[in-house]
Design an enzyme around this catalytic site. Structure first.
Site, mmCIF file in Angstrom:
data_model
loop_
_atom_site.group_PDB
_atom_site.id
_atom_site.type_symbol
_atom_site.label_atom_id
_atom_site.label_comp_id
_atom_site.label_asym_id
_atom_site.label_seq_id
_atom_site.Cartn_x
_atom_site.Cartn_y
_atom_site.Cartn_z
ATOM 1 C CE LYS A 163 8.967 0.298 -0.677
ATOM 2 N NZ LYS A 163 8.608 -0.572 -2.039
ATOM 3 C CB CYS A 184 3.795 -0.811 1.491
ATOM 4 S SG CYS A 184 2.109 -1.315 1.003
ATOM 5 C CG HIS A 229 5.188 -1.097 -5.531
ATOM 6 N ND1 HIS A 229 5.685 -2.452 -6.121
ATOM 7 C CD2 HIS A 229 5.332 -1.138 -4.207
ATOM 8 C CE1 HIS A 229 6.411 -2.882 -5.099
ATOM 9 N NE2 HIS A 229 6.195 -2.152 -4.030
ATOM 10 C CG HIS A 240 0.422 -4.897 1.660
ATOM 11 N ND1 HIS A 240 1.573 -4.260 1.319
ATOM 12 C CD2 HIS A 240 0.666 -6.119 1.896
ATOM 13 C CE1 HIS A 240 2.576 -5.256 1.042
ATOM 14 N NE2 HIS A 240 1.926 -6.396 1.286
ATOM 15 C CG ASP A 250 2.957 3.409 0.058
ATOM 16 O OD1 ASP A 250 3.533 4.226 -0.879
ATOM 17 O OD2 ASP A 250 2.743 2.456 -0.279
ATOM 18 C CG ASN A 251 6.699 3.885 0.334
ATOM 19 O OD1 ASN A 251 5.971 2.862 0.689
ATOM 20 N ND2 ASN A 251 7.081 3.952 -0.925
ATOM 21 C CG ASP A 302 2.234 0.919 -3.518
ATOM 22 O OD1 ASP A 302 3.508 1.283 -3.027
ATOM 23 O OD2 ASP A 302 1.750 -0.091 -3.268
ATOM 24 C CG ASP A 303 6.755 1.995 -3.872
ATOM 25 O OD1 ASP A 303 6.346 2.027 -2.655
ATOM 26 O OD2 ASP A 303 7.538 1.039 -4.404
ATOM 27 C CE LYS A 349 0.539 -2.747 -1.502
ATOM 28 N NZ LYS A 349 1.845 -2.394 -2.090
ATOM 29 N NE ARG A 383 -0.330 0.283 1.372
ATOM 30 C CZ ARG A 383 -0.707 0.865 0.189
ATOM 31 N NH1 ARG A 383 -1.936 0.795 -0.057
ATOM 32 N NH2 ARG A 383 0.164 0.964 -0.735
#
Length: 551
Positions: free
Chosen positions: A370, A71, A218, A130, A324-325, A33-34, A128, A75
């Site tokens: 991001k 995010c 993140h 989300h 994710d980014n 994540d991130d 996660k 997903r």
């Protein structure tokens, strides 16, 4: 007699081919994540990631793979094989009452878990979610049989962090559970993943699919002291030197085309040497915590690999890893520190980000971050490792012991919408036409399985593909090597990525026809997918006196 001999020979050949082919693989789909494009060692980073680097050396790495810039959209695309707006998650988890902006997966999409469950897979998830925060929209409602994690978001590494992030909670399947005292979330997720795999294998429930969605790295910056200590002095050299060294390693690895230039330091970032000693010390510490978060992911990849080997499942497990980014620049130069307790950055009650400058380093060699649709926002590492499935075939038709994939780089562009069709092909599963009474939107991705095996693409897949993006008014379209991209407040730009992957030479004025065609193509896609102009969406939210602030 000859006919009989021929039939026998054919059967012998079929039996040999069946024996050589691997059985349906287990699948581990893991997402950070991130995390920036260059944060792993195998993508040029100095952060110690030996376990992921080993998977890359023995598998394949993609050099031009894309996510959906943020995010929730990523997903949604990852799970469904659709563009985010088609799946109902065009922005985040707020419900704007528009088809593309419901904030949860709609009934016109099918998840990879739903398809694999139908094909006889045990479907497991940790981490996660989300893509639907309300009960009834959680993993068990979308094809997963077991789940341990947080449906509502992230931002929590230690139990103390829940004192600030009161909206975040954890569940086992669908029952709320307490976050254990003294535990770190990355370790905790891995505990649950190993337990799920072990019980599934022990019960003989067939191949398994594990979706492992990390919270790390993140913000907030929170890591275990022993991991932070490893990096405490490593970033004293500053972001300029880190970017330079990462770029040199990337070029030496062949991750970028010859002649690629490192993008200039972000205009908002000051030269490292211009900062005071105290400021450099604080900012170096922030990056040390960020690095520790990624280091911990890698440690737990090692734990997961060991667990797979212990239950005899490693060789026939397809392991897929991505982010994710791009890395987040939230907090701007220097990052934010929203803590009001005086807790040191990195501890469970602290609440800080690494800042724009280190994000610029994490996304080396690209520009932006991001949420942007420039390369820094949408480029992701992609590692695929599957010993039993990526082995070379010898001239006799037998499968070699050494993977043909070992360390191979795949330069063909791909997109997160390709993950679902790829996994379905590896598993021998099909993409359904209906989900209950609803017709399912046709899959937008393309299986990457032929590329993984080193085979030529089929069905015209060698023709230039088009990929699309939109997030908060940032938009882009790539067709072949041409990419048109625009920030929410800017005009369309045009780049040739085979010559200029870092998007430094805007060719819009020189190639107006090319740009016009790409923009028209993007507009047609946006209309088909229900994309709403960002300004109009904001106006709608203001009228409703609401909005989505969940990041």
């Amino acid at each position: 007699m000859r006919r009989i001999i021929g039939i026998v020979a054919a059967f012998v050949l079929m039996a040999a081919e069946a024996a050589a082919a691997p059985s349906r693989p287990n699948i581990v789909l893991m997402m950070a994540d991130d995390m920036g494009w260059s944060d792993l060692g195998c993508y040029g980073g100095e952060i110690e990631t030996p376990h992921l680097d080993c998977l890359a050396r023995q598998g394949v790495r993609f050099t031009q793979f894309y996510n959906a810039a943020r995010c929730c959209p990523t997903r949604a695309a990852l799970l469904t094989g659709l563009y985010p707006h088609q799946a109902g998650v065009g922005h985040m988890t707020g419900d704007d009452g528009l088809e593309g902006y419901r904030g949860y997966l709609n009934d016109r999409c099918i998840t990879v878990a739903e398809s694999l469950k139908e094909a006889g897979y045990a479907t497991l998830m940790v981490g996660k979610w989300h893509v639907g925060s309300q009960p009834g929209r959680w993993p068990l409602n979308r094809g997963f049989q077991h789940y341990w994690g947080t449906p509502s978001g992230g931002g929590v590494y230690f139990r103390e962090a829940l004192e600030r992030r009161k909206e975040v909670f954890f569940v086992a399947d669908e029952q709320r559970v307490e976050f254990p005292e003294g535990r770190y979330v990355t370790d905790l997720f891995t505990d649950q993943a190993i337990a799920m795999i072990s019980s599934t294998v022990k019960a003989g429930q067939g191949p398994f699919f594990l979706y492992f969605a990390h919270i790390a790295p993140h913000w907030p910056l929170q890591a275990k002291p022993v991991d932070i200590e490893k990096y405490e002095s490593r970033y004293n050299v500053g972001w300029d030197e880190v970017r330079r060294c990462r770029f040199e390693r990337q070029m030496a690895m062949g991750l970028l085309p010859p002649g690629t230039r490192l993008s200039p330091r972000d205009k908002q970032a000051e030269p490292w040497d211009s900062l005071s000693a105290d400021r450099r010390r604080e900012l170096a510490h922030r990056m040390a915590v960020y690095a520790a978060q990624i280091d911990c992911i890698d440690q737990n990849v090692g734990r997961l690999v060991s667990a797979l080997k212990e239950v005899g499942q490693f060789e026939n497990t397809a392991f897929v890893f991505l982010s994710d980014n791009g890395c987040s620049a939230e907090g701007g130069p220097g990052g934010f520190n929203r803590d009001q307790t005086g807790a040191p950055i990195g501890t469970g009650r602290s609440y800080a980000s690494a800042g724009l400058e280190w994000a610029n380093a994490s996304n080396t060699p690209f520009r932006r971050y991001k949420m942007s649709t420039h390369e820094g926002g949408i480029a992701t590492p992609l590692i695929v490792h599957w010993p039993a499935g990526l082995a070379a075939e010898t001239q006799t038709g037998q499968r070699a012991a050494t993977p043909a994939a070992a360390g191979r780089l795949i330069h063909t562009p791909g997109h997160v919408v390709d993950v679902l069709p790829t996994l379905l092909e590896l598993a021998g599963a099909t993409y359904p036409e209906r989900r209950g009474q609803e017709a399912v939107t046709p899959c937008q991705g393309r299986s990457l399985a032929p590329m993984l095996a080193g085979r030529p693409a089929a069905d015209g897949a060698d023709l230039p593909r088009s990929f699309y993006w939109e997030h908060e008014g940032n938009k882009a379209v790539r067709r072949g090597d041409w990419k048109a991209v625009a920030s929410a407040s800017g005009t369309w730009e045009l780049y040739r990525l085979d010559r200029d992957r870092t998007e430094l030479v805007n060719l819009a004025d020189e190639n107006p026809k090319q740009l016009s065609e790409l923009v028209a193509q993007w507009q047609q896609w946006a209309e088909q997918c229900g994309v709403v102009e960002w300004r109009k969406l904001q106006q709608l939210r203001r009228r409703k006196q609401g909005g989505d602030t969940d990041r």
